[in-house]
Every structure is written in structure tokens, then in C-alpha cells.
Design a protein around this motif. Sequence first.
Motif, PDB file in Angstrom:
ATOM      1  N   ARG A 194       0.884  -1.162   0.000  1.00  0.00           N
ATOM      2  CA  ARG A 194       0.000   0.000   0.000  1.00  0.00           C
ATOM      3  C   ARG A 194       0.918   1.206   0.000  1.00  0.00           C
ATOM      4  O   ARG A 194       1.751   1.358   0.903  1.00  0.00           O
ATOM      5  N   MET A 195       0.791   2.049  -1.018  1.00  0.00           N
ATOM      6  CA  MET A 195       1.704   3.165  -1.196  1.00  0.00           C
ATOM      7  C   MET A 195       0.939   4.483  -1.127  1.00  0.00           C
ATOM      8  O   MET A 195      -0.214   4.568  -1.574  1.00  0.00           O
ATOM      9  N   VAL A 196       1.577   5.498  -0.582  1.00  0.00           N
ATOM     10  CA  VAL A 196       0.938   6.801  -0.416  1.00  0.00           C
ATOM     11  C   VAL A 196       1.816   7.873  -1.058  1.00  0.00           C
ATOM     12  O   VAL A 196       3.049   7.772  -1.066  1.00  0.00           O
ATOM     13  N   TRP A 197       1.167   8.885  -1.617  1.00  0.00           N
ATOM     14  CA  TRP A 197       1.896   9.942  -2.316  1.00  0.00           C
ATOM     15  C   TRP A 197       2.756  10.737  -1.353  1.00  0.00           C
ATOM     16  O   TRP A 197       2.286  11.198  -0.310  1.00  0.00           O
ATOM     17  N   ASN A 198       4.034  10.906  -1.734  1.00  0.00           N
ATOM     18  CA  ASN A 198       4.976  11.633  -0.899  1.00  0.00           C
ATOM     19  C   ASN A 198       5.751  12.657  -1.723  1.00  0.00           C
ATOM     20  O   ASN A 198       6.755  13.197  -1.269  1.00  0.00           O
ATOM     21  N   GLY A 199       5.277  12.915  -2.944  1.00  0.00           N
ATOM     22  CA  GLY A 199       5.975  13.838  -3.829  1.00  0.00           C
ATOM     23  C   GLY A 199       5.293  15.181  -3.905  1.00  0.00           C
ATOM     24  O   GLY A 199       4.315  15.471  -3.205  1.00  0.00           O
ATOM     25  N   GLY A 200       5.815  16.016  -4.771  1.00  0.00           N
ATOM     26  CA  GLY A 200       5.209  17.322  -4.983  1.00  0.00           C
ATOM     27  C   GLY A 200       4.086  17.242  -5.999  1.00  0.00           C
ATOM     28  O   GLY A 200       3.832  16.198  -6.603  1.00  0.00           O
ATOM     29  N   ALA A 201       3.417  18.338  -6.201  1.00  0.00           N
ATOM     30  CA  ALA A 201       2.309  18.377  -7.150  1.00  0.00           C
ATOM     31  C   ALA A 201       2.847  18.509  -8.570  1.00  0.00           C
ATOM     32  O   ALA A 201       3.768  19.283  -8.815  1.00  0.00           O
ATOM     33  N   PRO A 202       2.292  17.749  -9.512  1.00  0.00           N
ATOM     34  CA  PRO A 202       2.661  17.970 -10.919  1.00  0.00           C
ATOM     35  C   PRO A 202       2.389  19.422 -11.308  1.00  0.00           C
ATOM     36  O   PRO A 202       1.456  20.052 -10.809  1.00  0.00           O
ATOM     37  N   THR A 203       3.204  19.935 -12.180  1.00  0.00           N
ATOM     38  CA  THR A 203       3.069  21.356 -12.540  1.00  0.00           C
ATOM     39  C   THR A 203       1.998  21.599 -13.596  1.00  0.00           C
ATOM     40  O   THR A 203       1.561  22.732 -13.782  1.00  0.00           O
ATOM     41  N   ALA A 204       1.590  20.530 -14.301  1.00  0.00           N
ATOM     42  CA  ALA A 204       0.578  20.690 -15.350  1.00  0.00           C
ATOM     43  C   ALA A 204      -0.099  19.353 -15.597  1.00  0.00           C
ATOM     44  O   ALA A 204       0.384  18.300 -15.165  1.00  0.00           O
ATOM     45  N   ASP A 205      -1.229  19.391 -16.268  1.00  0.00           N
ATOM     46  CA  ASP A 205      -1.942  18.179 -16.651  1.00  0.00           C
ATOM     47  C   ASP A 205      -1.100  17.423 -17.668  1.00  0.00           C
ATOM     48  O   ASP A 205      -0.834  17.917 -18.767  1.00  0.00           O
ATOM     49  N   ALA A 206      -0.666  16.217 -17.297  1.00  0.00           N
ATOM     50  CA  ALA A 206       0.208  15.435 -18.175  1.00  0.00           C
ATOM     51  C   ALA A 206      -0.558  14.734 -19.292  1.00  0.00           C
ATOM     52  O   ALA A 206       0.062  14.218 -20.226  1.00  0.00           O
ATOM     53  N   ALA A 207      -1.885  14.701 -19.202  1.00  0.00           N
ATOM     54  CA  ALA A 207      -2.684  13.994 -20.207  1.00  0.00           C
ATOM     55  C   ALA A 207      -3.922  14.796 -20.573  1.00  0.00           C
ATOM     56  O   ALA A 207      -5.056  14.336 -20.381  1.00  0.00           O
ATOM     57  N   PRO A 208      -3.757  16.002 -21.110  1.00  0.00           N
ATOM     58  CA  PRO A 208      -4.936  16.826 -21.438  1.00  0.00           C
ATOM     59  C   PRO A 208      -5.792  16.224 -22.541  1.00  0.00           C
ATOM     60  O   PRO A 208      -6.970  16.580 -22.671  1.00  0.00           O
ATOM     61  N   ASP A 209      -5.215  15.322 -23.330  1.00  0.00           N
ATOM     62  CA  ASP A 209      -5.947  14.713 -24.427  1.00  0.00           C
ATOM     63  C   ASP A 209      -6.616  13.398 -24.046  1.00  0.00           C
ATOM     64  O   ASP A 209      -7.245  12.751 -24.887  1.00  0.00           O
ATOM     65  N   ALA A 210      -6.503  12.974 -22.782  1.00  0.00           N
ATOM     66  CA  ALA A 210      -7.136  11.739 -22.339  1.00  0.00           C
ATOM     67  C   ALA A 210      -8.652  11.892 -22.346  1.00  0.00           C
ATOM     68  O   ALA A 210      -9.192  12.975 -22.092  1.00  0.00           O
ATOM     69  N   VAL A 211      -9.341  10.795 -22.626  1.00  0.00           N
ATOM     70  CA  VAL A 211     -10.795  10.804 -22.751  1.00  0.00           C
ATOM     71  C   VAL A 211     -11.434  10.350 -21.433  1.00  0.00           C
ATOM     72  O   VAL A 211     -11.070   9.290 -20.911  1.00  0.00           O
ATOM     73  N   PRO A 212     -12.359  11.114 -20.873  1.00  0.00           N
ATOM     74  CA  PRO A 212     -13.079  10.635 -19.689  1.00  0.00           C
ATOM     75  C   PRO A 212     -13.872   9.382 -20.032  1.00  0.00           C
ATOM     76  O   PRO A 212     -14.567   9.343 -21.056  1.00  0.00           O
ATOM     77  N   LEU A 213     -13.769   8.362 -19.202  1.00  0.00           N
ATOM     78  CA  LEU A 213     -14.491   7.116 -19.458  1.00  0.00           C
ATOM     79  C   LEU A 213     -15.853   7.162 -18.780  1.00  0.00           C
ATOM     80  O   LEU A 213     -15.973   7.518 -17.603  1.00  0.00           O
ATOM     81  N   ARG A 214     -16.883   6.789 -19.532  1.00  0.00           N
ATOM     82  CA  ARG A 214     -18.266   6.794 -19.058  1.00  0.00           C
ATOM     83  C   ARG A 214     -18.809   5.374 -19.080  1.00  0.00           C
ATOM     84  O   ARG A 214     -18.128   4.422 -19.424  1.00  0.00           O
ATOM     85  N   ARG A 215     -20.088   5.258 -18.735  1.00  0.00           N
ATOM     86  CA  ARG A 215     -20.710   3.931 -18.699  1.00  0.00           C
ATOM     87  C   ARG A 215     -20.632   3.230 -20.052  1.00  0.00           C
ATOM     88  O   ARG A 215     -20.527   2.005 -20.114  1.00  0.00           O
ATOM     89  N   GLU A 216     -20.678   4.000 -21.138  1.00  0.00           N
ATOM     90  CA  GLU A 216     -20.626   3.375 -22.454  1.00  0.00           C
ATOM     91  C   GLU A 216     -19.262   2.755 -22.761  1.00  0.00           C
ATOM     92  O   GLU A 216     -19.116   1.987 -23.704  1.00  0.00           O
TER      93      GLU A 216
END
Length: 229
Positions: free
Chosen positions: A84-106
Amino acid sequence: MDHLLDNIFWQALSGPHACFATGTDSARRYAPGFSPIVGFPDPRAPDFDALRPFCDLGEHFYCDGWTGPAPAGWRIEAESTMYRMVWNGGAPTADAAPDAVPLRREHAAQAVELAKLTKPGPFGPRTIELGDYFGYFDDKGSLVAMAGERMAAPGLREISGVCVHPDFQGRGLARRLMEKLILRQLQRGETPFLHVMSANDAAHGLYLRMGFADWRETPVRVITLAQAV
């Protein structure tokens, strides 16, 4: 003092995800169709008798934190350990995947097929309803990479369902999707966490390099109801 992460299965099933769960104050599970995960107030002493009325013969469930023989009427199908791992880093400076598609029920059927192929962990046809999921599709409209959110507790959000089709691995798609989720969670004031099997050295190493830290290594088992009442 116990931390929510120490028994995150129960904290999710009895807390923010109680609306997706069924069971009692002694044992709960995600409802059929969601990820087949069960939780108990004390995972070291699970009350499988309380869970039994909410399960069908042959269903397989993931549970963690306990060892010893299977209770009467149940069968252990697999066992291992996971980090079980927990985030210990800093915040990303920008959206690394702006072109990713939100997945819906379809997109649920394609998500299940990709999960069956790549085996990221327990996944059901309604799992993508548990949080934000994003993916990439090839030119033919087939889902080839995804990552999303599963369990939740106050101030905590799990990254899960991270998988990439074998033909599209090595392109950084999983990392980009994860960084997108990490940024969104941090912006909401949530701390990201995740699970990875202890034997998966490649994924464990990647998550460490990204900024996750090991919280603990815990037993994990797949158990099935083998005998009706």
C-alpha cells in the motif's frame, strides 16, 4: 493511533463508498458489478459469517490483512502480499494527459476487457463509476490505456485500474494518466494512494520514482464462498 490507510478497505466501504456497498456493521462488500472487495472492522479477525448472506456461491473476493486457515464454507483461491503506497511527492506542474478521454458507462465493456487482458487487480463492469477514469483509444476506437479512482476515505483517494494494452506499452501512457489523476486529487485536497503486488518489481519501482512511498506491505487473499448455508 490507527490511520485510515491501515484498514482502507473498511474505511471506504463503511464511509464514502457505503452507497456502493452492502453488508452489516461487521462485514461489507462492494455491491455486485463493482470491484469484488470486502472489508471488516478488524481485518485480522474477519467475520465471514456476517458476510456470507451477501455473497453468492462461486463469487471471488479480495481481502487483506489476515492470515490463517479459511473459515468454514469458504476457500482461499490465491494469496500473496501487496504494497500500500501513499503519495509523498510534490504536485505535478501541469496536466500530463490533457488529451485523455473521460471514461463513461458506455466505455465499461472495453474497460473490463482491457482489465481482463492486463490484470491490474479486481475490476468489475461498474468499477469506473467509483471515481474519475480516463483513457486513450487507438485509431479504431479501441481502449488501449486507462487509469482511474477506486477506494476513498476522508482526505484519501486511490489510483487504480492502471493498465495499458501490450501493443501500446513503453509510451508513457500509464504514467501520464496517473499524473493527471494525482494533480486532480491534490487540487481537491486529497492524498493519492495505490496498491501494487509485491512481486511486481517494475510497477513498484515506477511508483517509487514517481513520488509514492511504501506505507506497508500487507497480506492479500482471494477467497470464494464454496458452501451455501
